[in-house]
Design a protein around this motif. Structure first.
Motif, PDB file in Angstrom:
ATOM      1  N   GLN A 193       7.349   2.755  -6.425  1.00 57.83           N
ATOM      2  CA  GLN A 193       6.673   3.898  -7.032  1.00 57.83           C
ATOM      3  C   GLN A 193       5.573   4.437  -6.126  1.00 57.83           C
ATOM      4  O   GLN A 193       5.364   5.650  -6.046  1.00 57.83           O
ATOM      5  N   MET A 194       4.863   3.547  -5.448  1.00 52.18           N
ATOM      6  CA  MET A 194       3.826   4.001  -4.534  1.00 52.18           C
ATOM      7  C   MET A 194       4.418   4.830  -3.399  1.00 52.18           C
ATOM      8  O   MET A 194       3.855   5.858  -2.999  1.00 52.18           O
ATOM      9  N   GLN A 195       5.552   4.391  -2.886  1.00 50.87           N
ATOM     10  CA  GLN A 195       6.197   5.153  -1.825  1.00 50.87           C
ATOM     11  C   GLN A 195       6.610   6.537  -2.329  1.00 50.87           C
ATOM     12  O   GLN A 195       6.460   7.546  -1.625  1.00 50.87           O
ATOM     13  N   LEU A 196       7.126   6.579  -3.553  1.00 51.70           N
ATOM     14  CA  LEU A 196       7.515   7.855  -4.144  1.00 51.70           C
ATOM     15  C   LEU A 196       6.302   8.759  -4.336  1.00 51.70           C
ATOM     16  O   LEU A 196       6.363   9.975  -4.091  1.00 51.70           O
ATOM     17  N   LEU A 197       5.182   8.160  -4.761  1.00 52.09           N
ATOM     18  CA  LEU A 197       3.960   8.934  -4.955  1.00 52.09           C
ATOM     19  C   LEU A 197       3.456   9.484  -3.623  1.00 52.09           C
ATOM     20  O   LEU A 197       3.072  10.653  -3.526  1.00 52.09           O
ATOM     21  N   HIS A 198       3.466   8.621  -2.601  1.00 49.94           N
ATOM     22  CA  HIS A 198       3.035   9.087  -1.276  1.00 49.94           C
ATOM     23  C   HIS A 198       3.889  10.267  -0.813  1.00 49.94           C
ATOM     24  O   HIS A 198       3.364  11.257  -0.270  1.00 49.94           O
ATOM     25  N   GLN A 199       5.186  10.152  -1.026  1.00 47.32           N
ATOM     26  CA  GLN A 199       6.101  11.208  -0.600  1.00 47.32           C
ATOM     27  C   GLN A 199       5.796  12.516  -1.326  1.00 47.32           C
ATOM     28  O   GLN A 199       5.743  13.591  -0.704  1.00 47.32           O
ATOM     29  N   ILE A 212       0.793  16.158 -11.604  1.00 44.80           N
ATOM     30  CA  ILE A 212      -0.026  17.132 -10.878  1.00 44.80           C
ATOM     31  C   ILE A 212       0.759  17.695  -9.689  1.00 44.80           C
ATOM     32  O   ILE A 212       0.753  18.906  -9.436  1.00 44.80           O
ATOM     33  N   CYS A 213       1.444  16.807  -8.969  1.00 45.70           N
ATOM     34  CA  CYS A 213       2.249  17.261  -7.834  1.00 45.70           C
ATOM     35  C   CYS A 213       3.344  18.222  -8.290  1.00 45.70           C
ATOM     36  O   CYS A 213       3.577  19.272  -7.657  1.00 45.70           O
ATOM     37  N   GLN A 230       2.457  14.007  -0.203  1.00 46.16           N
ATOM     38  CA  GLN A 230       2.590  14.597   1.133  1.00 46.16           C
ATOM     39  C   GLN A 230       3.316  15.942   1.064  1.00 46.16           C
ATOM     40  O   GLN A 230       2.890  16.922   1.689  1.00 46.16           O
ATOM     41  N   GLU A 231       4.392  15.997   0.303  1.00 47.78           N
ATOM     42  CA  GLU A 231       5.130  17.259   0.157  1.00 47.78           C
ATOM     43  C   GLU A 231       4.237  18.339  -0.455  1.00 47.78           C
ATOM     44  O   GLU A 231       4.259  19.508  -0.036  1.00 47.78           O
ATOM     45  N   THR A 232       3.440  17.936  -1.452  1.00 48.19           N
ATOM     46  CA  THR A 232       2.577  18.895  -2.126  1.00 48.19           C
ATOM     47  C   THR A 232       1.479  19.411  -1.198  1.00 48.19           C
ATOM     48  O   THR A 232       1.191  20.618  -1.159  1.00 48.19           O
ATOM     49  N   LEU A 233       0.870  18.509  -0.443  1.00 42.04           N
ATOM     50  CA  LEU A 233      -0.202  18.915   0.461  1.00 42.04           C
ATOM     51  C   LEU A 233       0.317  19.765   1.613  1.00 42.04           C
ATOM     52  O   LEU A 233      -0.392  20.647   2.114  1.00 42.04           O
ATOM     53  N   PRO A 252       2.225  15.030   9.760  1.00 41.28           N
ATOM     54  CA  PRO A 252       1.666  14.770   8.424  1.00 41.28           C
ATOM     55  C   PRO A 252       1.501  13.279   8.120  1.00 41.28           C
ATOM     56  O   PRO A 252       0.588  12.902   7.391  1.00 41.28           O
ATOM     57  N   ASP A 253       2.389  12.440   8.653  1.00 44.38           N
ATOM     58  CA  ASP A 253       2.289  11.001   8.375  1.00 44.38           C
ATOM     59  C   ASP A 253       0.955  10.434   8.849  1.00 44.38           C
ATOM     60  O   ASP A 253       0.356   9.590   8.181  1.00 44.38           O
TER      61      ASP A 253
END
Length: 252
Positions: free
Chosen positions: A181-187, A231-232, A190-193, A204-205
């Motif tokens: 889930q953390m990896q999914l959240l990071h992804q 939010i994303c 990142q896409e949103t930002l 971006p990484d």
């Protein structure tokens, strides 16, 4: 808490006795003793005791003085704000509670003695009590209301009562997120930002590393994960990348 009794020595105000009865009931202390009071009025005390506390008031024991009240107790703790001098080995409330609630001593009746509201226990009364409890306060205002002092000391004892015997307070916290889930959240972050031009698209990484470290320190729970994912999604929808509608929103 059945081994604990609260003794009020020469209380001045019946209303305070009523509040003490309520504090005793809240913390599971079922024995209240009044020593040396000539002015106690149950009718003035009852309104502040609530209905359950009023039951305790009706069973309150009365003795002419503290010495008579202490007969039969195995351990006695006096509460006092005046320390120093010959008053050595003073317990803080949580230290006294550890001593009082030790499993091997629960068969010993313990008295918690509180003095009158204006001056506290007299020296000759403290001499009857081998142990002293002092509640730390600021130096500018060290006087506590009688019922407040009783509640604080009893609460420290109550904290040692097994959870199975206390009122259950449900936890609204959710399980921690998994690494997946953390990896999914990071992804998604990142896409949103990237979408709102907060991150530079060339690397971006690299620029996500501080944010990932920050998120790792917060110990994100499941409901917080859902909130951030929502939010994303909402930001992406606002930017035209997701179709509008309930399906695009998180349900925390």
């Amino acid at each position: 808490m059945n081994n604990i009794a609260v003794i009020l020595c020469r209380p001045k105000y019946s209303e305070n006795v009523g509040s003490v009865a309520r504090a005793c009931i809240n913390m599971g202390c079922s024995r209240l003793i009044i020593a040396g009071s000539q002015t106690f009025d149950p009718q003035r005390a009852a309104p502040l005791a609530t209905s359950r506390g009023a039951e305790l008031l009706r069973s309150t024991e009365h003795y002419p003085n503290l010495e008579q009240a202490l007969k039969g107790f195995h351990r006695v703790f006096a509460t006092s704000a005046r320390v120093g001098g010959w008053r050595k080995g003073v317990f803080l409330p949580w230290q006294a509670a550890q001593e009082i609630m030790r499993p091997e001593t629960l068969d010993q009746d313990t008295a918690l003695v509180f003095g009158p509201e204006d001056k506290g226990l007299a020296n000759h009364e403290i001499e009857l009590c081998p142990r002293i409890i002092s509640i730390p306060t600021t130096s500018q205002a060290w006087s506590l209301n009688l019922s407040q002092a009783v509640l604080l000391v009893l609460y420290e004892c109550f904290k040692h009562v097994p959870a199975a015997r206390t009122r259950h307070i449900p936890s609204w916290d959710s399980p921690p997120v998994t690494q997946e889930q953390m990896q999914l959240l990071h992804q998604n972050i990142q896409e949103t930002l990237l979408l709102i031009d907060f991150l530079q698209p060339d690397n971006p990484d690299y620029f996500m590393l501080p944010l990932k470290r920050f998120l790792a320190k917060t110990g994100i729970r499941q409901h917080e994960f859902n909130l951030l994912m929502g939010i994303c999604r909402q930001i992406k929808w606002m930017a035209g990348r997701l179709p509008p509608g309930p399906a695009s929103r998180s349900q925390p």
